[in-house]
Design a protein around this motif. Structure first.
Motif, short mmCIF file in Angstrom:
data_model
loop_
_atom_site.label_atom_id
_atom_site.label_comp_id
_atom_site.label_asym_id
_atom_site.label_seq_id
_atom_site.Cartn_x
_atom_site.Cartn_y
_atom_site.Cartn_z
N ILE A 1 0.84 -1.20 0.00
CA ILE A 1 0.00 0.00 0.00
C ILE A 1 0.87 1.24 0.00
O ILE A 1 0.64 2.18 -0.78
CB ILE A 1 -0.97 -0.02 1.20
CG1 ILE A 1 -2.05 -1.07 0.98
CG2 ILE A 1 -1.59 1.36 1.42
CD1 ILE A 1 -2.90 -1.36 2.20
N ARG A 2 1.88 1.26 0.84
CA ARG A 2 2.75 2.44 0.93
C ARG A 2 3.46 2.69 -0.40
O ARG A 2 3.57 3.83 -0.85
CB ARG A 2 3.76 2.26 2.07
CG ARG A 2 4.59 3.49 2.35
CD ARG A 2 3.68 4.63 2.81
NE ARG A 2 4.35 5.89 2.88
CZ ARG A 2 4.64 6.53 4.01
NH1 ARG A 2 4.32 6.00 5.17
NH2 ARG A 2 5.23 7.69 3.99
N GLU A 3 3.93 1.64 -1.02
CA GLU A 3 4.60 1.82 -2.31
C GLU A 3 3.65 2.38 -3.35
O GLU A 3 4.02 3.25 -4.14
CB GLU A 3 5.20 0.50 -2.79
CG GLU A 3 6.01 0.65 -4.05
CD GLU A 3 6.74 -0.61 -4.46
OE1 GLU A 3 7.36 -0.58 -5.54
OE2 GLU A 3 6.69 -1.62 -3.73
N GLN A 4 2.40 1.93 -3.33
CA GLN A 4 1.40 2.46 -4.27
C GLN A 4 1.06 3.92 -3.97
O GLN A 4 0.79 4.69 -4.89
CB GLN A 4 0.13 1.61 -4.24
CG GLN A 4 0.29 0.23 -4.83
CD GLN A 4 0.65 0.30 -6.30
OE1 GLN A 4 -0.02 0.94 -7.09
NE2 GLN A 4 1.75 -0.35 -6.65
N LEU A 5 1.05 4.29 -2.71
CA LEU A 5 0.68 5.66 -2.34
C LEU A 5 1.75 6.68 -2.71
O LEU A 5 1.45 7.72 -3.29
CB LEU A 5 0.40 5.75 -0.83
CG LEU A 5 -0.89 5.11 -0.36
CD1 LEU A 5 -0.92 5.04 1.17
CD2 LEU A 5 -2.10 5.87 -0.89
N ASP A 6 3.00 6.39 -2.34
CA ASP A 6 4.03 7.41 -2.56
C ASP A 6 5.40 6.87 -2.98
O ASP A 6 6.37 7.61 -2.99
CB ASP A 6 4.17 8.28 -1.31
CG ASP A 6 4.64 7.53 -0.08
OD1 ASP A 6 5.07 6.36 -0.18
OD2 ASP A 6 4.59 8.13 1.03
#
Length: 176
Positions: free
Chosen positions: A165-170
């Motif tokens: 999720i974090r990689e997809q967000l930023d």
């Protein structure tokens, strides 16, 4: 008042230690990784779903879920404390523990920290061979050791979700 979010420590347990120290050490590491993955997220990003087929799979939703899973296993299933406040024990809404729109991430993280502290106190006060006390939950037949191993698996699994999720967000990546 919220605990300020600073860089979360991520330390492995000692190479040589008793079983309880090892189990809690690895679980605490995974808990810390989950908190670390949320550091610096905006309110919007903390609640943003990035997986189209999983709209409840948000950073905030996972932190809430992990808090309630800790409560379920250590307080409700192991000690047979009341389950009334835990959304996991309600039939509706499904996945209610992940429905956190409008709840600040800092509040969810504080709740998770407090719940982890309660869980660690429970683990410290009981033998690893003790079994759960809740007569209504089949899994209560498991030992505290089994429950710790399950929580380690559950938390590590969601640490992986938070990583994606974090990689997809930023674009932020990193495990340790």
């Amino acid at each position: 008042m919220s605990t300020p979010r600073t860089s979360t420590p991520r330390e492995r347990p000692p190479f040589v230690a008793d079983e309880r120290t090892q189990l809690l050490g690895w679980l605490d590491l995974q808990r810390d990784i989950c908190r670390w993955k949320t550091e610096g997220l905006s309110a919007a990003d903390a609640h943003r779903a990035v997986l189209p087929s999983s709209p409840l799979m948000t950073a905030a939703g996972i932190i809430s879920h992990l808090r309630w899973v800790e409560h379920a296993w250590f307080e409700v299933i192991f000690l047979n404390r009341p389950a009334a406040d835990n959304p996991q024990f309600r039939e509706e809404p499904e996945d209610g523990d992940m429905l956190v729109a409008g709840v600040p991430l800092d509040q969810l993280l504080d709740d998770y920290r407090r719940q982890c502290a309660v869980s660690n106190e429970i683990v410290a006060a009981h033998a690893l061979d003790d079994t759960g006390r809740n007569p209504e939950v089949r899994a209560a037949a498991g030992t505290l050791r089994w429950m710790l191993l399950h929580m380690l698996e559950e938390t590590a699994r969601h640490a992986g979700h938070l990583d994606l999720i974090r990689e997809q967000l930023d674009g932020r990546t990193g495990y340790y």
